[in-house]
Motif scaffolding. Sequence first.
Motif, PDB file in Angstrom:
ATOM      1  N   ALA A  94       0.794  -1.230   0.000  1.00 46.39           N
ATOM      2  CA  ALA A  94       0.000   0.000   0.000  1.00 46.39           C
ATOM      3  C   ALA A  94       0.823   1.275   0.000  1.00 46.39           C
ATOM      4  O   ALA A  94       0.377   2.312  -0.493  1.00 46.39           O
ATOM      5  CB  ALA A  94      -0.954  -0.004   1.195  1.00 46.39           C
ATOM      6  N   SER A  95       2.041   1.226   0.528  1.00 44.99           N
ATOM      7  CA  SER A  95       2.851   2.438   0.639  1.00 44.99           C
ATOM      8  C   SER A  95       4.323   2.075   0.670  1.00 44.99           C
ATOM      9  O   SER A  95       4.699   0.908   0.865  1.00 44.99           O
ATOM     10  CB  SER A  95       2.494   3.199   1.918  1.00 44.99           C
ATOM     11  N   ALA A  96       5.152   3.096   0.511  1.00 46.96           N
ATOM     12  CA  ALA A  96       6.591   2.883   0.613  1.00 46.96           C
ATOM     13  C   ALA A  96       6.959   2.381   2.008  1.00 46.96           C
ATOM     14  O   ALA A  96       7.807   1.493   2.160  1.00 46.96           O
ATOM     15  CB  ALA A  96       7.324   4.193   0.318  1.00 46.96           C
ATOM     16  N   ALA A  99       5.062   2.274  -8.651  1.00 46.62           N
ATOM     17  CA  ALA A  99       4.413   2.793  -7.452  1.00 46.62           C
ATOM     18  C   ALA A  99       5.398   2.814  -6.281  1.00 46.62           C
ATOM     19  O   ALA A  99       6.342   2.011  -6.229  1.00 46.62           O
ATOM     20  CB  ALA A  99       3.202   1.929  -7.114  1.00 46.62           C
ATOM     21  N   PRO A 100       5.206   3.714  -5.322  1.00 52.06           N
ATOM     22  CA  PRO A 100       6.123   3.798  -4.175  1.00 52.06           C
ATOM     23  C   PRO A 100       6.274   2.485  -3.421  1.00 52.06           C
ATOM     24  O   PRO A 100       7.343   2.195  -2.889  1.00 52.06           O
ATOM     25  CB  PRO A 100       5.484   4.874  -3.288  1.00 52.06           C
ATOM     26  N   GLY A 101       5.219   1.665  -3.396  1.00 55.81           N
ATOM     27  CA  GLY A 101       5.258   0.414  -2.656  1.00 55.81           C
ATOM     28  C   GLY A 101       5.587  -0.801  -3.505  1.00 55.81           C
ATOM     29  O   GLY A 101       5.419  -1.944  -3.053  1.00 55.81           O
ATOM     30  N   PHE A 102       6.102  -0.582  -4.725  1.00 58.79           N
ATOM     31  CA  PHE A 102       6.416  -1.696  -5.618  1.00 58.79           C
ATOM     32  C   PHE A 102       7.684  -2.416  -5.166  1.00 58.79           C
ATOM     33  O   PHE A 102       8.711  -1.776  -4.899  1.00 58.79           O
ATOM     34  CB  PHE A 102       6.606  -1.196  -7.056  1.00 58.79           C
ATOM     35  N   ILE A 103       7.608  -3.738  -5.100  1.00 59.70           N
ATOM     36  CA  ILE A 103       8.741  -4.565  -4.689  1.00 59.70           C
ATOM     37  C   ILE A 103       9.102  -5.514  -5.823  1.00 59.70           C
ATOM     38  O   ILE A 103       8.224  -6.168  -6.409  1.00 59.70           O
ATOM     39  CB  ILE A 103       8.403  -5.380  -3.423  1.00 59.70           C
ATOM     40  N   ARG A 104      10.386  -5.576  -6.155  1.00 55.71           N
ATOM     41  CA  ARG A 104      10.895  -6.609  -7.058  1.00 55.71           C
ATOM     42  C   ARG A 104      11.499  -7.706  -6.201  1.00 55.71           C
ATOM     43  O   ARG A 104      12.438  -7.470  -5.436  1.00 55.71           O
ATOM     44  CB  ARG A 104      11.949  -6.048  -8.011  1.00 55.71           C
TER      45      ARG A 104
END
Length: 368
Positions: A303-305, A342-347
């Motif tokens: 949802a967020s960083a 998006a700020p909360g995107f994780i690779r």
Amino acid sequence: MDAQGKERFAKLLHHRAGALEKGAPVAPPIVSATTYHLPEVEGASHVYGRMSMPTWDAVEAQLGILEDAPCVAFPSGMAAISAALFATLTDRKKLIIPADGYYVTRVLSAEFLAAYGVEVIEVPTAGIEVADVSGGAVVFIETPSNPGLDCCDISLIAQRVRTAGGLLIVDNTTMTPLLQRPLDLGADMVVAADTKAPGGHSDILFGHVATRDVDLAARVRNWRKLSGATPGAFEAWLLHRGIETLEVRLERMCASAQIIAERLADHPTVQNLRYPGLPGDPSHAIAKRQMAGFGFLIGFELASAEQAEAFLSACPYITQTTSFGGTHSAGERRARWGDPVAPGFIRLSVGVEPVEPLWAAIKAALDG
């Protein structure tokens, strides 16, 4: 991996055997000599360390078996990308690159190639199939893209680019030639960062260029010689060793990634999940058609960083690092590098850990 790929990898593991004399080492020795005995230059196997080294020869032979094409080794993936671009953008002055691809390629193009008069056009990976490739452009693609994991049809793009008199370069870092074969699909050139899965142990920088075009291969090799972008002998030796376990590592990594992606899809905190192996993924149909596996990279959003950073900090089996393809599962919040996500995107790069303990740690961190 299909039967042909398995045969190719078996050949790779024994590619040195035919030249071994009695008592010779099975593993290639590390030869770091920069100068060689030259009473005469003509006919010498090696002349000077900036031009070739025996340990490069061994790893280039390995890579050549994997790619089924001549390969030129470089000290990093970006060195390989630079060589491919500088070798092709001579009379060609139009370059199409992915707007959502590896950000360093975009920076190189904007800060250096554009300054040398190259028209740089950024197109999202999902739109490259219909992009204007007229004018003999050099088209550079990543599929799946890094980090968004969008895929595009290599065969279709190759046909369009060739018809327009251009050249197609494919960055195949995320897949390796075991999972995707761009040259077989019509690409003119492949570049890859062997720093990732081929090395596999997060301890070397390395890259390569592969092409079946004799003239392009000569230009790339000449670029290496003149620019001095040469790999070290120890790094070449480590890569040679790493490649020998690539197939078994990829098998575990891809199988685990499929399981984890399916479970992430059911977790309430996970949004906009991307993994080409999921039937509902926008890239699934293309990936199924042109790839021998769906890879070990997963993209998703929280949802967020702050929530993303908390998740990464809470999971003991995810190493917080900016690379991927290693034995350790690794993750990072990609927006910190300026990627258009998006700020909360994780690779998430899935490693070789047993999948159930890995998933239990991921789930606990998400639940927390």
